[in-house]
Structure formats: C-alpha cells, structure tokens
Scaffold this motif. Sequence first.
Motif, mmCIF file in Angstrom:
data_model
loop_
_atom_site.group_PDB
_atom_site.id
_atom_site.type_symbol
_atom_site.label_atom_id
_atom_site.label_comp_id
_atom_site.label_asym_id
_atom_site.label_seq_id
_atom_site.Cartn_x
_atom_site.Cartn_y
_atom_site.Cartn_z
ATOM 1 N N ASN A 37 0.831 -1.206 0.000
ATOM 2 C CA ASN A 37 0.000 0.000 0.000
ATOM 3 C C ASN A 37 0.867 1.258 0.000
ATOM 4 N N ALA A 38 1.974 1.230 0.728
ATOM 5 C CA ALA A 38 2.871 2.386 0.778
ATOM 6 C C ALA A 38 3.480 2.656 -0.590
ATOM 7 N N GLN A 39 3.860 1.609 -1.306
ATOM 8 C CA GLN A 39 4.420 1.788 -2.643
ATOM 9 C C GLN A 39 3.381 2.355 -3.605
ATOM 10 N N VAL A 40 2.162 1.826 -3.522
ATOM 11 C CA VAL A 40 1.085 2.326 -4.386
ATOM 12 C C VAL A 40 0.792 3.792 -4.056
ATOM 13 N N THR A 41 0.696 4.113 -2.772
ATOM 14 C CA THR A 41 0.420 5.487 -2.354
ATOM 15 C C THR A 41 1.543 6.420 -2.780
ATOM 16 N N ALA A 42 2.783 5.989 -2.630
ATOM 17 C CA ALA A 42 3.919 6.814 -3.038
ATOM 18 C C ALA A 42 3.866 7.096 -4.539
ATOM 19 N N ARG A 43 3.543 6.081 -5.313
ATOM 20 C CA ARG A 43 3.449 6.271 -6.764
ATOM 21 C C ARG A 43 2.306 7.237 -7.104
ATOM 22 N N GLN A 44 1.170 7.085 -6.420
ATOM 23 C CA GLN A 44 0.029 7.978 -6.671
ATOM 24 C C GLN A 44 0.372 9.409 -6.289
ATOM 25 N N LEU A 45 1.049 9.595 -5.164
ATOM 26 C CA LEU A 45 1.444 10.942 -4.754
ATOM 27 C C LEU A 45 2.429 11.563 -5.735
ATOM 28 N N THR A 46 3.351 10.757 -6.220
ATOM 29 C CA THR A 46 4.324 11.247 -7.193
ATOM 30 C C THR A 46 3.618 11.675 -8.472
ATOM 31 N N GLU A 47 2.691 10.856 -8.929
ATOM 32 C CA GLU A 47 1.949 11.188 -10.143
ATOM 33 C C GLU A 47 1.081 12.430 -9.931
ATOM 34 N N ALA A 48 0.453 12.539 -8.758
ATOM 35 C CA ALA A 48 -0.396 13.691 -8.467
ATOM 36 C C ALA A 48 0.427 14.965 -8.417
ATOM 37 N N LYS A 49 1.596 14.910 -7.829
ATOM 38 C CA LYS A 49 2.453 16.083 -7.741
ATOM 39 C C LYS A 49 2.926 16.509 -9.125
ATOM 40 N N ALA A 50 3.156 15.530 -9.992
ATOM 41 C CA ALA A 50 3.599 15.832 -11.354
ATOM 42 C C ALA A 50 2.430 16.284 -12.229
ATOM 43 N N GLY A 51 1.237 16.243 -11.687
ATOM 44 C CA GLY A 51 0.068 16.657 -12.457
ATOM 45 C C GLY A 51 -0.444 15.571 -13.379
ATOM 46 N N ASP A 52 0.090 14.397 -13.271
ATOM 47 C CA ASP A 52 -0.330 13.284 -14.117
ATOM 48 C C ASP A 52 -1.163 12.328 -13.289
ATOM 49 N N LEU A 53 -2.471 12.503 -13.329
ATOM 50 C CA LEU A 53 -3.369 11.617 -12.588
ATOM 51 C C LEU A 53 -3.942 10.556 -13.503
#
Length: 162
Positions: free
Chosen positions: A138-154
């Motif tokens: 879950n931490a890896q998935v959340t980290a990837r989602q946060l990274t994508e969200a910060k980059a503006g790529d949802l």
Amino acid sequence: MPVPLPPEKHHQIVELAEQGHTRNDIARTVGCSGSTVSRYVKDAGLSFARETTAAATAARQIDQRAVRTKVNATILDQIQEALRQTAQSTTDPRAFQAFAQATASLAGAHDKLARLNPPEEDQNIEAMKEALAGFLLNAQVTARQLTEAKAGDLGPQRELDA
C-alpha cells in the motif's frame, strides 16, 4: 613443511593445554594456527576434552542467538519509527517513498535475522509478516500515486505486480 616453533612457544602451548585452555585460545595467545596447537598437544600426549569443546560451542551459540535477538529488536524499533515517519510524510511523495523503502529494507533485514534465529514461541510471526507486506505494498502504491499527483499526471491507476 611448517617451520617448528621455538621451544618456549612449544612449552607454552603444552602448559596452556594442561591448564584447560581451548585450542583456539591457545592459538591466539601463542600466535600460531589451531592445527599447530593440535599437533604440539598431541605430540605431548595430551588432548582437548570434547565435553569442554561442546560446552564452549553451545555457549557461543547461545551468545550469538542473544546478539541476534537484540539486533532484531533494534531493527523492529527502527521499522516502527520508519512507519511513523512514513505516515507523517503523506504530502511529500519523495519523503514518503524514501521512508517506505527504508521500512522495506529494515523488514528484509528483520526477516533474514528471524530465519537465522527463529522465535521459539511466537506463533503470530506469519500474521505480522503478512500485515507488514500489505502495508509496504500500500505504501508503494500510495507513493506512486502521490508522485503522479504532484507531477500533475493523474492517469489511470496502476497496481504493482505482487
């Protein structure tokens, strides 16, 4: 052919063996190999007591188990701290990912030590491992989602391979 030791070293080996010192202790004290000590002790008509050697080996194994247990407890404390910091770093994807990776690394070290030093009565270890593995996934998935969200790529949500 090995070079013979000076007579004083030879006498020291025999004397220490008669006093009940172990082969390895004598070798360290005199500064020669264990096989040299064994040869000189045998030539003097002496031998090392197997019971003493077995007891020393058992004591060393107990000491090593205690050290591994202590190190494992320290690793578990570090995992707990890494999990706490991971939970607090949900707004910074890089920090979150770093703490999640640190937690995974510590968990791997804990697992290796646990295999060397299996708990004698802990029947919940498998449940704890499964819970930790689920958290890390879950931490890896959340980290990837946060990274994508910060980059503006949802873009579409991707799941990690298990």
